[in-house]
Write a protein that holds these residues in place. Sequence first.
Motif, PDB file in Angstrom:
ATOM      1  N   ILE A  72       3.108  81.013 103.987  1.00 50.20           N
ATOM      2  CA  ILE A  72       3.732  79.800 104.542  1.00 50.20           C
ATOM      3  C   ILE A  72       5.069  80.146 105.191  1.00 50.20           C
ATOM      4  O   ILE A  72       5.371  79.693 106.306  1.00 50.20           O
ATOM      5  CB  ILE A  72       3.879  78.715 103.464  1.00 50.20           C
ATOM      6  CG1 ILE A  72       2.494  78.158 103.105  1.00 50.20           C
ATOM      7  CG2 ILE A  72       4.807  77.596 103.930  1.00 50.20           C
ATOM      8  CD1 ILE A  72       2.482  77.249 101.898  1.00 50.20           C
ATOM      9  N   ARG A  76       5.896  79.639 109.156  1.00 52.32           N
ATOM     10  CA  ARG A  76       7.033  78.809 109.576  1.00 52.32           C
ATOM     11  C   ARG A  76       7.976  79.606 110.474  1.00 52.32           C
ATOM     12  O   ARG A  76       8.480  79.085 111.470  1.00 52.32           O
ATOM     13  CB  ARG A  76       7.764  78.257 108.365  1.00 52.32           C
ATOM     14  CG  ARG A  76       7.008  77.134 107.696  1.00 52.32           C
ATOM     15  CD  ARG A  76       7.765  76.540 106.544  1.00 52.32           C
ATOM     16  NE  ARG A  76       7.027  75.394 106.013  1.00 52.32           N
ATOM     17  CZ  ARG A  76       7.117  74.956 104.781  1.00 52.32           C
ATOM     18  NH1 ARG A  76       7.942  75.531 103.930  1.00 52.32           N
ATOM     19  NH2 ARG A  76       6.400  73.927 104.381  1.00 52.32           N
ATOM     20  N   ALA A  79       6.457  79.854 113.820  1.00 48.84           N
ATOM     21  CA  ALA A  79       6.555  78.567 114.529  1.00 48.84           C
ATOM     22  C   ALA A  79       7.949  78.371 115.117  1.00 48.84           C
ATOM     23  O   ALA A  79       8.096  77.692 116.135  1.00 48.84           O
ATOM     24  CB  ALA A  79       6.199  77.417 113.588  1.00 48.84           C
ATOM     25  N   ARG A  80       8.953  78.980 114.493  1.00 57.67           N
ATOM     26  CA  ARG A  80      10.330  78.903 115.017  1.00 57.67           C
ATOM     27  C   ARG A  80      10.578  79.926 116.118  1.00 57.67           C
ATOM     28  O   ARG A  80      11.673  80.009 116.659  1.00 57.67           O
ATOM     29  CB  ARG A  80      11.333  79.131 113.879  1.00 57.67           C
ATOM     30  CG  ARG A  80      11.417  78.009 112.864  1.00 57.67           C
ATOM     31  CD  ARG A  80      12.586  78.208 111.896  1.00 57.67           C
ATOM     32  NE  ARG A  80      12.517  79.450 111.146  1.00 57.67           N
ATOM     33  CZ  ARG A  80      11.961  79.599 109.938  1.00 57.67           C
ATOM     34  NH1 ARG A  80      11.409  78.557 109.335  1.00 57.67           N
ATOM     35  NH2 ARG A  80      11.975  80.768 109.333  1.00 57.67           N
TER      36      ARG A  80
END
Length: 100
Positions: A72, A76, A79-80
Amino acid sequence: MKTISVKLSEDTRSRLERIAAEEGTTPHALMVSAIEGELERREKRSSFYQDAMQARAEMIASGKAYDGKEMIAYLRARARGESPAKPKLKSLKTLMQRKP
């Protein structure tokens, strides 16, 4: 093409006719499209399920998996727009003994 008979309630038939008219199509074409769409959806769901079961079997056979929290955090970061190191596979036995 073979014919199939479908019994519809009056309410369903009225809705079918109304929506077909709104969309500028026939009730028959709307039913064919709806049936084809539902069949495709169910086939995709079945394929997804089979893929998941295969992946599970492969994971159990290998005895390795990714740590959920690490994965996870990795996703994340991706995704950034970051480029984190991919988590390492770990022993299932080790992951199962870990406290939540």
